[in-house]
Scaffold this motif. Structure first.
Motif, mmCIF file in Angstrom:
data_model
loop_
_atom_site.group_PDB
_atom_site.id
_atom_site.type_symbol
_atom_site.label_atom_id
_atom_site.label_comp_id
_atom_site.label_asym_id
_atom_site.label_seq_id
_atom_site.Cartn_x
_atom_site.Cartn_y
_atom_site.Cartn_z
ATOM 1 N N VAL A 182 0.812 -1.211 0.000
ATOM 2 C CA VAL A 182 0.000 0.000 0.000
ATOM 3 C C VAL A 182 0.846 1.262 0.000
ATOM 4 C CG1 VAL A 182 -1.876 -1.177 1.239
ATOM 5 C CG2 VAL A 182 -0.183 0.139 2.528
ATOM 6 N N GLN A 183 0.190 2.354 -0.350
ATOM 7 C CA GLN A 183 0.781 3.675 -0.203
ATOM 8 C C GLN A 183 -0.103 4.439 0.759
ATOM 9 O OE1 GLN A 183 1.806 5.835 -3.714
ATOM 10 N NE2 GLN A 183 2.815 7.400 -2.503
ATOM 11 N N ALA A 184 0.505 4.881 1.863
ATOM 12 C CA ALA A 184 -0.225 5.629 2.875
ATOM 13 C C ALA A 184 -0.476 7.050 2.394
ATOM 14 C CB ALA A 184 0.566 5.631 4.182
ATOM 15 N N ALA A 185 -1.425 7.711 3.015
ATOM 16 C CA ALA A 185 -1.774 9.084 2.639
ATOM 17 C C ALA A 185 -0.572 10.020 2.756
ATOM 18 C CB ALA A 185 -2.921 9.580 3.505
ATOM 19 N N ALA A 186 0.297 9.790 3.749
ATOM 20 C CA ALA A 186 1.466 10.650 3.956
ATOM 21 C C ALA A 186 2.593 10.331 2.968
ATOM 22 C CB ALA A 186 1.972 10.515 5.383
ATOM 23 N N GLY A 187 2.435 9.280 2.149
ATOM 24 C CA GLY A 187 3.418 9.000 1.116
ATOM 25 C C GLY A 187 4.198 7.717 1.218
ATOM 26 N N PRO A 188 4.500 7.186 2.432
ATOM 27 C CA PRO A 188 5.320 5.973 2.449
ATOM 28 C C PRO A 188 4.578 4.768 1.863
ATOM 29 C CG PRO A 188 4.636 6.536 4.672
ATOM 30 C CD PRO A 188 4.169 7.638 3.769
ATOM 31 N N ARG A 189 5.359 3.876 1.275
ATOM 32 C CA ARG A 189 4.824 2.618 0.746
ATOM 33 C C ARG A 189 5.366 1.475 1.579
ATOM 34 N NH1 ARG A 189 5.203 3.050 -5.846
ATOM 35 N NH2 ARG A 189 3.929 4.930 -5.999
ATOM 36 N N GLY A 190 4.551 0.451 1.747
ATOM 37 C CA GLY A 190 4.993 -0.720 2.484
ATOM 38 C C GLY A 190 3.911 -1.785 2.484
ATOM 39 N N TRP A 191 4.247 -2.899 3.110
ATOM 40 C CA TRP A 191 3.335 -4.043 3.197
ATOM 41 C C TRP A 191 2.595 -4.008 4.518
ATOM 42 C CZ3 TRP A 191 2.503 -7.404 -0.736
ATOM 43 C CH2 TRP A 191 3.412 -7.399 -1.785
ATOM 44 N N ILE A 192 1.277 -4.225 4.481
ATOM 45 C CA ILE A 192 0.498 -4.399 5.705
ATOM 46 C C ILE A 192 -0.093 -5.797 5.695
ATOM 47 C CG2 ILE A 192 0.005 -1.953 6.091
ATOM 48 C CD1 ILE A 192 -2.753 -2.387 4.915
ATOM 49 N N ARG A 193 -0.125 -6.401 6.855
ATOM 50 C CA ARG A 193 -0.623 -7.774 6.985
ATOM 51 C C ARG A 193 -2.127 -7.783 7.129
ATOM 52 N NH1 ARG A 193 2.475 -11.998 6.284
ATOM 53 N NH2 ARG A 193 1.451 -13.055 7.959
ATOM 54 N N ARG A 194 -2.752 -8.791 6.534
ATOM 55 C CA ARG A 194 -4.178 -9.031 6.719
ATOM 56 C C ARG A 194 -4.347 -9.972 7.894
ATOM 57 N NH1 ARG A 194 -6.637 -10.067 0.714
ATOM 58 N NH2 ARG A 194 -4.545 -10.088 -0.096
ATOM 59 N N ALA A 195 -5.280 -9.676 8.749
ATOM 60 C CA ALA A 195 -5.616 -10.615 9.822
ATOM 61 C C ALA A 195 -6.553 -11.677 9.250
ATOM 62 C CB ALA A 195 -6.292 -9.883 10.972
ATOM 63 N N PRO A 196 -6.582 -12.863 9.861
ATOM 64 C CA PRO A 196 -7.524 -13.881 9.402
ATOM 65 C C PRO A 196 -8.949 -13.314 9.389
ATOM 66 C CG PRO A 196 -6.016 -14.816 10.980
ATOM 67 C CD PRO A 196 -5.761 -13.332 10.969
ATOM 68 N N GLY A 197 -9.660 -13.536 8.300
ATOM 69 C CA GLY A 197 -11.029 -13.045 8.181
ATOM 70 C C GLY A 197 -11.135 -11.630 7.631
ATOM 71 N N GLU A 198 -10.029 -11.000 7.277
ATOM 72 C CA GLU A 198 -10.049 -9.662 6.674
ATOM 73 C C GLU A 198 -9.914 -9.829 5.171
ATOM 74 O OE1 GLU A 198 -8.173 -6.071 9.167
ATOM 75 O OE2 GLU A 198 -6.764 -7.646 8.720
ATOM 76 N N PRO A 199 -10.997 -10.029 4.431
ATOM 77 C CA PRO A 199 -10.876 -10.318 3.013
ATOM 78 C C PRO A 199 -10.320 -9.165 2.194
ATOM 79 C CG PRO A 199 -13.171 -10.020 3.609
ATOM 80 C CD PRO A 199 -12.365 -9.991 4.887
ATOM 81 N N GLY A 200 -10.824 -7.951 2.360
ATOM 82 C CA GLY A 200 -10.371 -6.840 1.551
ATOM 83 C C GLY A 200 -9.108 -6.213 2.090
ATOM 84 N N LEU A 201 -8.780 -6.536 3.307
ATOM 85 C CA LEU A 201 -7.620 -5.924 3.917
ATOM 86 C C LEU A 201 -6.855 -6.925 4.732
ATOM 87 C CD1 LEU A 201 -5.909 -3.481 4.549
ATOM 88 C CD2 LEU A 201 -7.469 -2.981 6.379
#
Length: 93
Positions: A74-93
């Motif tokens: 993802v790219q955060a609103a402030a500009g940095p890019r990185g990977w965020i983990r999905r928790a079990p059961g978080e389909p879109g995220l």
């Protein structure tokens, strides 16, 4: 030419394959945008052990640039890019 260099890709329909980097180009817009319901660490790699680069806050909207099995690039609103983990059961995220 490039030998052995490829990006693993998975299509929305479920197909998988290998894409030579020379055939890819950066996306001009995110694939989609999601609003975070809780704070998430942005990591250098999709692994939970990867170094954290920044933290996205609850309510922040991030642009999804790519996906792995259980993480989003993802790219955060402030500009940095990185990977965020999905928790079990978080389909879109």
């Amino acid at each position: 030419g490039e030998r052995g260099a490829c990006w693993r890709v998975e299509l929305r329909a479920g197909g998988r394959g290998c894409l030579p980097p020379r055939l890819a180009e950066p996306a001009s817009e995110p694939l989609r945008r999601v609003r975070l319901d809780r704070a998430k660490l942005l990591r250098r790699l999709p692994s939970p052990q990867a170094p954290a680069l920044a933290e996205a806050i609850p309510g922040e909207e991030v642009g999804v640039l790519g996906e792995a099995a259980d993480a989003l690039y993802v790219q955060a609103a402030a500009g940095p890019r990185g990977w965020i983990r999905r928790a079990p059961g978080e389909p879109g995220l």
